[in-house]
Design a protein around this motif. Structure first.
Motif, mmCIF file in Angstrom:
data_model
loop_
_atom_site.group_PDB
_atom_site.id
_atom_site.type_symbol
_atom_site.label_atom_id
_atom_site.label_comp_id
_atom_site.label_asym_id
_atom_site.label_seq_id
_atom_site.Cartn_x
_atom_site.Cartn_y
_atom_site.Cartn_z
ATOM 1 N N PRO A 1 2.860 3.125 -8.594
ATOM 2 C CA PRO A 1 3.460 1.874 -9.186
ATOM 3 C C PRO A 1 3.522 0.635 -8.342
ATOM 4 O O PRO A 1 3.757 0.755 -7.086
ATOM 5 N N LEU A 2 3.045 -0.512 -8.917
ATOM 6 C CA LEU A 2 3.460 -1.794 -7.959
ATOM 7 C C LEU A 2 4.784 -2.581 -8.158
ATOM 8 O O LEU A 2 5.200 -2.367 -9.617
ATOM 9 N N PRO A 3 5.395 -3.113 -7.123
ATOM 10 C CA PRO A 3 6.446 -3.782 -7.364
ATOM 11 C C PRO A 3 6.347 -5.112 -8.064
ATOM 12 O O PRO A 3 4.960 -5.561 -8.242
ATOM 13 N N GLU A 4 7.009 -5.748 -8.609
ATOM 14 C CA GLU A 4 7.120 -6.906 -9.500
ATOM 15 C C GLU A 4 6.317 -8.187 -8.628
ATOM 16 O O GLU A 4 5.607 -8.752 -9.033
ATOM 17 N N ALA A 5 6.687 -8.134 -7.313
ATOM 18 C CA ALA A 5 5.951 -9.087 -6.616
ATOM 19 C C ALA A 5 4.610 -9.089 -6.216
ATOM 20 O O ALA A 5 4.054 -9.863 -5.581
ATOM 21 N N ALA A 6 3.839 -8.098 -6.590
ATOM 22 C CA ALA A 6 2.378 -7.505 -6.161
ATOM 23 C C ALA A 6 1.473 -8.446 -6.840
ATOM 24 O O ALA A 6 1.749 -8.837 -7.889
ATOM 25 N N THR B 1 -8.022 14.632 1.713
ATOM 26 C CA THR B 1 -7.816 15.240 0.239
ATOM 27 C C THR B 1 -7.265 13.930 -0.410
ATOM 28 O O THR B 1 -6.727 12.941 0.058
ATOM 29 N N ALA B 2 -7.600 13.972 -1.929
ATOM 30 C CA ALA B 2 -7.006 12.997 -2.737
ATOM 31 C C ALA B 2 -5.544 12.790 -2.698
ATOM 32 O O ALA B 2 -5.040 11.679 -2.732
ATOM 33 N N ALA B 3 -4.779 13.774 -2.651
ATOM 34 C CA ALA B 3 -3.378 13.834 -2.558
ATOM 35 C C ALA B 3 -2.895 13.254 -1.292
ATOM 36 O O ALA B 3 -2.181 12.585 -1.278
ATOM 37 N N GLY B 4 -3.767 13.539 -0.014
ATOM 38 C CA GLY B 4 -3.368 12.920 1.182
ATOM 39 C C GLY B 4 -3.488 11.372 1.318
ATOM 40 O O GLY B 4 -2.882 10.630 1.732
ATOM 41 N N ILE B 5 -4.613 11.026 0.528
ATOM 42 C CA ILE B 5 -4.694 9.385 0.515
ATOM 43 C C ILE B 5 -3.891 8.953 -0.462
ATOM 44 O O ILE B 5 -3.338 7.877 0.039
ATOM 45 N N VAL B 6 -3.555 9.438 -1.691
ATOM 46 C CA VAL B 6 -2.549 8.916 -2.730
ATOM 47 C C VAL B 6 -1.080 8.729 -1.737
ATOM 48 O O VAL B 6 -0.353 7.880 -1.937
ATOM 49 N N ALA B 7 -0.940 9.764 -0.905
ATOM 50 C CA ALA B 7 0.577 9.724 -0.242
ATOM 51 C C ALA B 7 0.599 8.439 0.585
ATOM 52 O O ALA B 7 1.605 8.215 0.936
ATOM 53 N N GLU B 8 -0.509 8.059 1.033
ATOM 54 C CA GLU B 8 -0.329 7.004 2.079
ATOM 55 C C GLU B 8 -0.311 5.669 1.293
ATOM 56 O O GLU B 8 0.232 4.449 1.825
ATOM 57 N N LEU B 9 -0.455 5.514 0.184
ATOM 58 C CA LEU B 9 -0.736 4.114 -0.918
ATOM 59 C C LEU B 9 0.523 3.629 -0.942
ATOM 60 O O LEU B 9 0.474 2.048 -0.696
ATOM 61 N N PRO B 10 1.669 4.079 -1.064
ATOM 62 C CA PRO B 10 2.884 3.209 -1.267
ATOM 63 C C PRO B 10 3.437 2.518 -0.082
ATOM 64 O O PRO B 10 3.651 1.474 -0.285
ATOM 65 N N SER B 11 3.134 3.071 1.180
ATOM 66 C CA SER B 11 3.357 2.404 2.312
ATOM 67 C C SER B 11 2.515 1.302 2.595
ATOM 68 O O SER B 11 2.769 0.327 3.234
ATOM 69 N N LEU B 12 1.223 1.369 2.382
ATOM 70 C CA LEU B 12 0.072 0.464 2.571
ATOM 71 C C LEU B 12 0.479 -0.739 1.346
ATOM 72 O O LEU B 12 0.481 -1.860 1.930
ATOM 73 N N ILE B 13 0.751 -0.542 0.271
ATOM 74 C CA ILE B 13 1.158 -1.539 -0.682
ATOM 75 C C ILE B 13 2.347 -2.207 -0.226
ATOM 76 O O ILE B 13 2.456 -3.689 -0.380
ATOM 77 N N ASP B 14 3.438 -1.619 0.241
ATOM 78 C CA ASP B 14 4.488 -2.404 0.903
ATOM 79 C C ASP B 14 4.196 -3.204 2.158
ATOM 80 O O ASP B 14 4.727 -4.458 1.935
ATOM 81 N N GLN B 15 3.353 -2.979 2.820
ATOM 82 C CA GLN B 15 2.767 -3.968 3.771
ATOM 83 C C GLN B 15 2.036 -5.155 3.387
ATOM 84 O O GLN B 15 2.346 -6.307 3.722
ATOM 85 N N LEU B 16 1.260 -4.928 2.281
ATOM 86 C CA LEU B 16 0.570 -5.997 1.617
ATOM 87 C C LEU B 16 1.660 -6.846 0.892
ATOM 88 O O LEU B 16 1.345 -8.201 0.772
ATOM 89 N N VAL B 17 2.529 -6.354 -0.047
ATOM 90 C CA VAL B 17 3.470 -7.266 -0.561
ATOM 91 C C VAL B 17 4.399 -8.022 0.467
ATOM 92 O O VAL B 17 4.615 -9.017 0.268
#
Length: 320
Positions: A99-104, A268-284
């Motif tokens: 999920p994406l935060p509202e500010a994204a 693995t796909a699971a390993g990649i997905v596990a990194e996404l939230p912290s990366l999104i936080d940095q972008l937001v």
């Protein structure tokens, strides 16, 4: 639905009608908001990516931002065996979405996640990169390379050597966090020697070039290391300069060189997905920046081959 449709690997996609995909078990049909035009997408649309099966017609796009039926916006990575994301609608596996935060900003997320993910996952999943270590980014003037400079800085790199060809983009790298910038233009052996001098004792290499630059830089770096037994993790991600290299066997015996890849299959796909939230936080939060260039999907045919400013990434948007 409407989509960017590839009917020939020799021509840009065209905006056309395409059959709406039907979800299989574990999939949901979502409304697309934005999808980035990454090099991985271009190679898939030209039939040259290593995962291409040659089937046409096809819809390009490997990831994007979508809206679920309940209104929640998500970033997701598409399954390999479904139509691409450059369309009004796409198939989504909830296990590959966050999920994406509202500010994204959907366009920024769509532009940045794919190029940022390559180095973010490489430094966090393929090796145990630690604050205070140093890194060489080979091919730093591409969008992924520019993101890699920011990510290395964000992860605490003490020294970041950024090497690339594009003079305009080289000028941007110091402002993004590079401590040393080296041009790869001109004589290849002289350029490799300059990189070797600047990056002699780095701990890791993020390599987006492969081909001749990597073939020349690997021995140039290893020959100058103060301590040959110090590990050097060479992480191969892209092949902008060629798909193959020739490496003398003594190079592997004479230094502690560890060559590995980072991409689909090596993580693995699971390993990649596990990194996404912290990366999104940095972008937001704006810690990592990306220059998104949003264009309506209906303009895909002309926009596909149009030049863009250095550092910008084209993002196709829909009215969903």
């Amino acid at each position: 639905m409407h989509a960017a449709v590839v009917s020939s690997f020799d021509e840009p996609p065209r905006y056309a009608e395409f059959a709406t995909p039907v979800p299989a078990d574990g999939q949901v049909l979502v409304d697309m908001l934005a999808a980035g035009l990454h090099p991985r997408v271009r190679s898939g649309a030209s039939g040259t990516h290593y995962t291409s099966d040659g089937r046409l017609p096809m819809i390009p796009g490997v990831d994007g931002v979508a809206r679920l039926a309940d209104g929640q916006r998500v970033y997701f990575v598409a399954d390999d065996d479904v139509p691409g994301t450059m369309a009004d609608k796409a198939l989504l596996d909830p296990r590959r979405a966050v999920p994406l935060p509202e500010a994204a900003d959907p366009a920024v997320i769509a532009a940045a996640m794919n190029p940022a993910m390559s180095s973010w996952v490489a430094l966090r999943r393929r090796i145990a990169f630690q604050p205070g270590q140093s890194v060489l980014i080979l091919g730093a003037t591409g969008n992924a390379g520019q993101m890699a400079v920011q990510i290395a800085r964000n992860l605490g790199a003490a020294h970041i050597v950024a090497a690339g060809r594009d003079p305009q983009r080289l000028d941007l790298l110091a402002g993004l966090g590079a401590t040393t910038v080296v041009s790869l233009a001109g004589d290849p052996e002289q350029a490799a020697s300059a990189v070797g001098e600047a990056a002699a004792d780095v701990d890791a290499v993020i390599d987006y070039t492969w081909g001749e630059p990597a073939q020349l830089v690997i021995p140039a770096v290893l020959a100058r290391r103060a301590e040959r037994g110090k590990p050097l993790d060479w992480i191969q991600i892209g092949s902008m300069a060629g798909a193959e290299i020739t490496l003398p066997s003594f190079v592997l015996r004479a230094a502690n060189l560890r060559i590995m890849g980072s991409g689909q299959g090596s993580v693995t796909a699971a390993g990649i997905v596990a990194e996404l939230p912290s990366l999104i936080d940095q972008l937001v939060a704006g810690t990592l920046t990306a220059a998104a260039l949003p264009v309506p999907l209906a303009e895909v045919e002309t926009a596909w081959t149009a030049p863009t400013e250095p550092g910008h990434r084209l993002v196709f948007t829909t009215s969903a």
